[in-house]
Enzyme design. Sequence first.
Site, PDB file in Angstrom:
ATOM      1  N   LEU A  81       0.801  -1.223   0.000  1.00 38.06           N
ATOM      2  CA  LEU A  81       0.000   0.000   0.000  1.00 38.06           C
ATOM      3  C   LEU A  81       0.840   1.282   0.000  1.00 38.06           C
ATOM      4  CD1 LEU A  81      -2.775  -1.224   2.441  1.00 38.06           C
ATOM      5  CD2 LEU A  81      -2.822  -1.201  -0.054  1.00 38.06           C
ATOM      6  N   CYS A  82       2.141   1.148  -0.264  1.00 39.94           N
ATOM      7  CA  CYS A  82       3.008   2.325  -0.337  1.00 39.94           C
ATOM      8  C   CYS A  82       2.822   3.047  -1.669  1.00 39.94           C
ATOM      9  CB  CYS A  82       4.475   1.923  -0.199  1.00 39.94           C
ATOM     10  SG  CYS A  82       4.977   1.623   1.488  1.00 39.94           S
ATOM     11  N   HIS A  83       2.922   4.364  -1.603  1.00 46.28           N
ATOM     12  CA  HIS A  83       2.842   5.184  -2.814  1.00 46.28           C
ATOM     13  C   HIS A  83       4.182   5.177  -3.544  1.00 46.28           C
ATOM     14  CE1 HIS A  83      -0.379   6.818  -0.286  1.00 46.28           C
ATOM     15  NE2 HIS A  83      -0.967   7.160  -1.414  1.00 46.28           N
ATOM     16  N   GLU A 111      10.532   3.866   2.943  1.00 44.57           N
ATOM     17  CA  GLU A 111      11.674   3.824   2.037  1.00 44.57           C
ATOM     18  C   GLU A 111      12.984   3.718   2.817  1.00 44.57           C
ATOM     19  OE1 GLU A 111       8.241   4.895  -0.201  1.00 44.57           O
ATOM     20  OE2 GLU A 111       8.954   5.657   1.720  1.00 44.57           O
ATOM     21  N   ASP A 168      23.951 -11.756   2.567  1.00 43.85           N
ATOM     22  CA  ASP A 168      24.066 -12.596   1.378  1.00 43.85           C
ATOM     23  C   ASP A 168      25.509 -12.712   0.904  1.00 43.85           C
ATOM     24  OD1 ASP A 168      23.061 -14.107  -0.932  1.00 43.85           O
ATOM     25  OD2 ASP A 168      23.581 -12.306  -2.076  1.00 43.85           O
TER      26      ASP A 168
END
Length: 168
Positions: free
Chosen positions: A76-78, A120, A134
């Site tokens: 639901l992030c813009h 973000e 990783d």
Amino acid sequence: MSPQLTHIQHNGEAHMVDVSGKPSTVREARAMARICMRTATLALIQSGGHHKGDVFATARIAGIMAAKKTCDLIPLCHPLALSKVEVTLQPQPDEAATGMAAVHIEVLCRLHGQTGVEMEALTAASVAALTLYDMCKAVDQQMVIDSICLLEKQGGRSGHFLRQESLL
């Protein structure tokens, strides 16, 4: 009145918040993550002797890319036009609390827009830590990622937030 969840409608359905009526202001957020590792692993990274190349540069780029792709990862992030993403990696050779080395990751995100950049910054910090994991998992299976949190946010209706307790 207590704060309400903005992504949940009155009938319980999830929705993307309409920010079209909000004023465009400068928004900024800082977030962090930490990855603990063996001292020898950090020494390998810092010496440049890792066979995968510059581990810190790769993690920094991964964090920047992650900030730009947050709307593709968090439902639901813009989508945001970020004007600045800065990823700082600070080696901590000997942490007293854990007896291990660590890398402290801090991210700054900024834009001029109608919604905040907390997600973000948090996504960038998380992905930078995951990238370090990783790249180093072949030499250190004991690594731990922790302390992912928002440190500060500015701008918008809710104003300024500054984390009071230290997680370092």
